[in-house]
Design an enzyme around this catalytic site. Structure first.
Site, mmCIF file in Angstrom:
data_model
loop_
_atom_site.group_PDB
_atom_site.id
_atom_site.type_symbol
_atom_site.label_atom_id
_atom_site.label_comp_id
_atom_site.label_asym_id
_atom_site.label_seq_id
_atom_site.Cartn_x
_atom_site.Cartn_y
_atom_site.Cartn_z
ATOM 1 C CE LYS A 19 -2.747 2.839 3.085
ATOM 2 N NZ LYS A 19 -4.364 2.440 2.197
ATOM 3 C CE LYS A 120 -18.913 -5.194 -1.969
ATOM 4 N NZ LYS A 120 -18.157 -5.481 -0.641
ATOM 5 C CD1 TRP A 569 -18.844 -4.960 4.842
ATOM 6 C CD2 TRP A 569 -18.888 -3.278 5.789
ATOM 7 N NE1 TRP A 569 -19.889 -4.273 4.011
ATOM 8 C CE2 TRP A 569 -19.418 -2.913 4.363
ATOM 9 C CE3 TRP A 569 -19.300 -1.922 6.340
ATOM 10 C CZ2 TRP A 569 -19.797 -1.652 3.383
ATOM 11 C CZ3 TRP A 569 -20.240 -1.206 5.907
ATOM 12 C CH2 TRP A 569 -19.922 -0.378 4.379
ATOM 13 C CG HIS A 702 -19.123 7.744 -5.056
ATOM 14 N ND1 HIS A 702 -20.573 7.271 -5.009
ATOM 15 C CD2 HIS A 702 -18.499 6.444 -3.760
ATOM 16 C CE1 HIS A 702 -20.724 5.855 -3.834
ATOM 17 N NE2 HIS A 702 -19.833 5.341 -3.375
HETATM 18 N N1 GLN Z 1 -24.112 7.140 7.891
HETATM 19 C C1 GLN Z 1 -23.167 6.411 7.109
HETATM 20 C C2 GLN Z 1 -22.805 7.880 6.991
HETATM 21 O O1 GLN Z 1 -22.821 8.830 6.330
HETATM 22 C C3 GLN Z 1 -22.841 6.230 6.188
HETATM 23 C C4 GLN Z 1 -21.956 5.154 5.114
HETATM 24 C C5 GLN Z 1 -22.215 4.361 4.095
HETATM 25 O O2 GLN Z 1 -23.414 4.127 4.105
HETATM 26 N N2 GLN Z 1 -21.785 3.762 3.641
HETATM 27 O O3 GLN Z 1 -21.188 8.012 6.672
#
Ligand code: GLN
Ligand code: ZN
Length: 765
Positions: A19, A120, A569, A702
């Site tokens: 990394k 994924k 997770w 994003h």
């Molecule tokens: N509540 C989380 C945030 O706003 C939701 C994040 C997510 O859905 N990955 O960061």
């Protein structure tokens, strides 16, 4: 003599060396030679760890992704990066991440291209770069990566086995950009595979591991036929193929997989345990069977004595035709438990990371070949460790067991149906048409991260840390008030990660220090270790939300992570079904929800970002998963009064196929990702009238791009064609944690302006 081998080793490095080497190179902080040298160093170290195996993998190392490596090996580069004049490694990074090195700062770089799509890898949390195809796609062999690493391994004295992704899995994972038939490409693809196998044979390779994990998914007749065609063709090459499957059982493909003309077959003996006998019956006399007996995806020590009970009769029958290995590549577990000096000895004695899995394989191999007495001490130690986990009071909590016994799905029922609740909630909250809100987190600034680092290092005391976080919350509330948002959030400054934050406060979870697993490229995650019954001993979020609410008269949402996401997770227990662990987490979150309600919080959001990720690989198993997962969510969320509004959030747009289950969650409001797909997802609503409120994301978080007001209005109008406007909310796609304030403020301003315009538009009509 049973043969021991490995399918793949994590490449990121025990201290995430890869990394840091990658990121330094990308930022222009180091040279290509330095990066290449760091990679060689890692391969060398990892092969050294595997020296006791009969065969170690070659070609499992990757600078970014093994599927992208395969695309380069097959000469399948997207049109947009062909003819690049720079170095090949830079071109590889262009496909991986849209740019090569030295361009992470500054703009207007002429080498930028659209990055390959990422998705994924089966049901893991690893993401690969999707191969791109067109009807006109041509392949051409570049065997250099594999040949160089093969020579490197040989120079180190490693007994090696090249690893490649098989042609059908490669095709199946890719995307035909022009919607052409991918299987039409098979003949030309096969000629390149044949040439590759020839080259490997010339270089001295005896065995080649050819991964075809799509054999554990449901394949139609056409794809089954393509398997026959492909492996007949490859059978003519001078190498022995180990056809490798993992992540599940063969099911309807069992007859196919055992009929293909290959020298050996690897199966995931944990997930396909009940298929072993059937496979043994079908396997020809000269064929190798490789059993993946230690878990490549979880971190619990194997029960070596029980495995030997299972393996010894098979070894007696097969002799050196029995191979043993981890169930799948060890890519999905952290590298080395030896670094976890922070975990207590008892817990550590229960665990095995990648290096320890290799020890397990070595011990099993020795026991099979020389008798159990040759490894008596190791077997005894393993038995003791397993027993201590079975007996441990840290794992089993009678109080939790009792609560569990009393919990049924009826706990997941709201008091009244949505229509009735919606009326009382509307009276209480008095929100405008197109209410605006966000998904929870606001930018995690360097200040926030520094405070947390100092707090964890003991340099900042608890009250100073609390004050720092409260100041951040206040900033966040003020910003939202200025922007004119309708439903506010506290911003999640105090959370480093949406799962870790809860795991750290619940009984039953432990955290490693170096337990990193590659997620994509240079990104890693450190999943919590769920080892024992889950219990909430104190409220986890109430004080923060109460503080935020005290600063404003607008409603502030309470923000929680849902049980399914926490489960999906984490590394989870293997001594009880996933559904049982999920229900325990659900009961803990339910108590938190009820505490928030008691503290006067009118709106509570329970994120189920990872609900979809848990879907089994086989569609026939979806129903069962969705049943217990949705039940768990409902138990967590729905124990509230009618006038408490429950929101949920999901991070993806494809849920056409599970929309009935989503509706079944019965959240008052759901927020989802949609901006990138131009509201395409809402097609699901043509056939299915989603009953409750919905906030289709209008701001792609994003991307650093700031969405314009008009674009947002357009997106919402598209949504309005499919969903009654009084049911629509206006919000971003996901949390804003990774963005900068400079981006977030104007984006949200446009979002609020768009909502105003929409209100006028629709009030008038
Ligand atoms: N509540 C989380 C945030 O706003 C939701 C994040 C997510 O859905 N990955 O960061
Ligand atoms: Zn999200």
């Amino acid at each position: 003599m049973a043969i021991t081998h490995n399918l793949g080793f994590p490449r990121i490095g025990a201290q995430r060396e890869l990394k840091f080497a990658l990121e330094s190179y990308w930022q222009g902080g180091s040279s290509r030679d330095e990066l290449v040298a760091a990679a060689a160093q890692l391969r060398k170290r990892h092969w050294a760890l595997q020296k006791d195996l009969d065969l170690a993998p070659v070609g499992d190392f990757s600078f970014y992704d093994q599927v992208l490596d395969m695309s380069f090996t097959l000469g399948n580069l997207p049109e947009r990066v062909r003819g690049y004049e720079g170095h090949e490694l830079d071109n590889y990074f262009r496909v991986a991440r849209g740019r090569s090195a030295g361009h992470d700062h500054g703009h207007g770089c002429c080498h930028a291209v659209t990055a390959g799509e990422m998705t994924k890898w089966f049901d893991t949390n690893y993401h690969y770069i999707v191969p791109e195809f067109e009807a006109s796609t041509q392949f051409s062999l570049d065997a250099s990566r594999l040949l160089e690493q093969w020579e490197e391994a040989r120079a180190q004295g490693v007994a090696a086995k090249p690893v490649i992704i098989g042609p059908l899995t490669y095709l199946a994972l890719g995307k035909a950009k022009d919607d052409s038939d991918k299987l039409a490409l098979l003949p030309s693809l096969l000629s390149v595979y044949s040439a590759l196998l020839e080259r490997l044979a010339q270089a001295g390779a005896g065995w080649v591991q050819i991964d075809e994990p799509i054999l554990v998914t449901e394949l139609d007749a056409e794809w089954q036929e393509a398997f026959h065609q492909a492996y007949e063709a490859l059978a003519a090459t001078p190498v022995k193929l180990l056809l490798t499957t993992y992540f599940g059982r063969l099911g309807g493909n069992l007859a196919l997989a055992t009929a293909l003309p290959v020298a050996g077959l690897h199966i995931d003996a944990l997930n396909a345990a009940e298929e072993i006998t059937g496979i043994l019956d079908r396997l020809d006399q000269d064929r190798v069977l490789s059993l993946g007996v230690v878990n490549g995806r979880n971190i619990w020590k194997s029960d070596l004595n029980a495995l030997l009970d299972q393996l010894e009769p098979i070894a007696a029958k097969l002799g050196d035709r029995l191979w043993i290995a981890p169930s799948c590549s060890l890519l999905h577990v952290p590298t080395d438990l030896a670094l976890e000096t922070g975990l207590d000895d008892e817990l550590r004695s229960w665990l095995a990371f990648a290096a320890q899995r290799l020890d397990e394989i070595r011990i099993l191999g020795k026991a099979l070949n020389q008798g159990r007495q040759a490894v008596q001490a190791e077997l005894e130690q393993n038995r003791k460790a397993r027993q201590s986990r079975l007996d441990s009071g840290r794992v089993h909590n009678p109080e939790v067991q009792q609560a569990l016994a009393q919990a049924g799905p009826e706990l997941g029922e709201r008091q009244s149906p949505f229509k009735q609740r919606a009326t009382v909630q509307a009276e209480k909250l008095n929100l405008p048409l197109f209410p605006t809100t966000t998904i929870g987190s606001f930018p995690q600034t360097e200040d926030i991260r520094r405070s947390r680092r100092q707090y964890k290092a003991g340099e900042l005391d608890e009250s100073a840390y609390r004050r720092a976080m409260e100041a951040e919350i206040e900033r966040c509330i003020r910003e939202q008030e200025t922007l004119g948002l309708d439903v506010l959030v506290h911003g999640e400054a105090e959370r480093n990660d949406m799962v870790e934050y809860f795991g750290e406060q619940l009984d039953g979870f432990a955290f490693s220090r170096h337990g990193w697993v590659q997620s994509y490229g240079s990104r890693c995650v450190k999943p919590p270790i769920l080892y024992g019954d889950v219990r909430r001993s104190h409220p986890m979020t109430v004080e923060w939300i109460r503080h935020a609410q005290s600063l404003t008269s607008k409603p502030v949402k309470g923000m929680l992570t849902g049980p399914v996401t926490i489960l999906n997770w984490s590394f989870v227990r293997d001594d009880q079904p996933r559904s049982a662990s999920c229900l325990q987490i659900a009961l803990a979150i339910r108590s938190e929800v009820q505490d928030l309600e008691r503290a006067g919080v009118a709106i509570i959001q329970i994120d189920e970002a990872a609900l979809r990720e848990g879907l089994p690989l086989r569609r026939s198993e979806w129903k069962d998963y969705l049943k217990w997962a949705i039940d768990a969510y409902r138990i967590a969320a729905n124990g509230v009064r009618d006038d408490t509004q429950i929101h949920t959030h999901m991070c993806y747009s494809e849920f056409n196929d599970i929309i009935a289950s989503i509706a079944d969650m019965d959240a008052d409001v759901i927020t989802i990702e949609t901006s990138r797909s131009d509201m395409e997802l809402l097609q699901a609503f043509d056939k299915f009238a989603y009953p409750n409120d919905i906030g289709p994301g209008v701001y792609d978080i994003h991307s650093p791009n700031i969405p314009g007001k008009d674009d947002i209005v357009d997106l919402m109008r598209k949504a309005g064609e499919r969903i009654p406007v009084r049911r629509l909310w206006v919000n971003p796609d996901c949390g804003l944690k990774t963005r900068k304030w400079e981006e977030v403020t104007p984006a949200l301003r446009n979002m609020v302006d768009a909502a105003h315009e929409l209100r006028e538009l629709y009030y008038r009509s």
